[in-house]
Write a protein that holds these residues in place. Sequence first.
Motif, PDB file in Angstrom:
ATOM      1  N   ARG A  12       0.816  -1.220   0.000  1.00  0.00           N
ATOM      2  CA  ARG A  12       0.000   0.000   0.000  1.00  0.00           C
ATOM      3  C   ARG A  12       0.846   1.264   0.000  1.00  0.00           C
ATOM      4  O   ARG A  12       2.041   1.239   0.330  1.00  0.00           O
ATOM      5  N   ARG A  29       6.700  -0.684   6.776  1.00  0.00           N
ATOM      6  CA  ARG A  29       5.250  -0.567   6.831  1.00  0.00           C
ATOM      7  C   ARG A  29       4.879   0.449   7.882  1.00  0.00           C
ATOM      8  O   ARG A  29       5.390   0.420   8.993  1.00  0.00           O
ATOM      9  N   ASN A 175      -1.122 -12.204   1.090  1.00  0.00           N
ATOM     10  CA  ASN A 175      -0.103 -12.095   2.133  1.00  0.00           C
ATOM     11  C   ASN A 175       0.718 -13.376   2.334  1.00  0.00           C
ATOM     12  O   ASN A 175       1.233 -13.629   3.428  1.00  0.00           O
ATOM     13  N   ASP A 188       3.320  -9.971   5.956  1.00  0.00           N
ATOM     14  CA  ASP A 188       2.227  -9.124   6.456  1.00  0.00           C
ATOM     15  C   ASP A 188       1.366  -9.811   7.519  1.00  0.00           C
ATOM     16  O   ASP A 188       0.304 -10.352   7.225  1.00  0.00           O
TER      17      ASP A 188
HETATM   18 MG   LIG Z   1      -0.908  -7.172   2.937  1.00  0.00          MG
END
Ligand SMILES: [Mg+2]
Length: 272
Positions: A12, A29, A175, A188
């Motif tokens: 993202r 992240r 993920n 993740d």
């Molecule tokens: Mg993810």
Amino acid sequence: RVSALERGGCGRSSNRLARLSDGSRACVRYGINPEQIQGEALSYHLAGVLGMQERLPPMVLALVETRGRQWEPVREELLGSHWAEGAVVSLTRWVDNLTAVVAPAPWGAEAGSGRRLQPLSAGELGGLPPSQLVELVQWSDLILFDYLTANFDRLVSNLFSLQWDPRVMRRATSNLLRAPDGGLVFMDNEAGLVHGYRLLALLRSVCVFREGTARRVAELHRRRSAAAELRRRYRAREPLWAHLGFLSERQAELLQARVDFVHRHIAHCRAQ
Ligand SMILES: [Mg+2]
Ligand SMILES: Nc1ncnc2c1ncn2[C@@H]1O[C@H](COP(=O)(O)OP(=O)(O)OP(=O)(O)O)[C@@H](O)[C@H]1O
């Protein structure tokens, strides 16, 4: 030390790809909610406790400090990232050449049989080549890990999507990636432990119960009758009950275990 911070490659748009001063790369992240990073970090270390940490990319936390030494070379990019000063971010070591992972064939074929994975028979297992057995064992670690951390952001989200996409088990699992050596990489884990346990925490935060509800829970606990009573009532009141069948023995046990859990919680509240 972070020597460059780039967009792209790490999911993202709030994430960044970092180049570190030792030449290595890492995905950084940023959690919209600090619980995401907490979940990521705790899940990573739980994997260590379970002896399966090699399945996860090495992870370490860092503090966003625009004036800190660690970020000095990328101060501009840090300001552009809109990360909150003082926030904790996670760094996972970059793994090259990762590829998508589809659930093992015996499960992919089960898409039509409801929202659950079917156990593999000994016969099916015996017919598999060693490489596939190795992979299945890694899948079993994954399932156990996601179960313990209540991480719904991998298999569970796929199983959930089965209702509108019957082929979802034959698509890539979110993920989850595969390293060039064939090993699975559990990517993740932000949904684990904290986010996934929220409902549990919600229950813990409630210490006031309706008397009638508490009494019913106590009875179901004492008689160990949660599934039996459900079955009796269902059959008595739903004319079409036979068309759908009932909980499996295992599901009935899980229901009872959760009733027992709630009962213990209510008893704990009473004692206070
Ligand atoms: Mg993810
Ligand atoms: N350590 C890493 N090494 C290599 N690739 C990575 C690494 N971390 C993340 N990626 C890549 O970025 C993608 C997204 O990572 P991640 O799931 O951690 O972020 P996300 O914000 O949840 O994004 P998404 O919504 O796409 O899942 C991964 O599928 C993978 O392709």
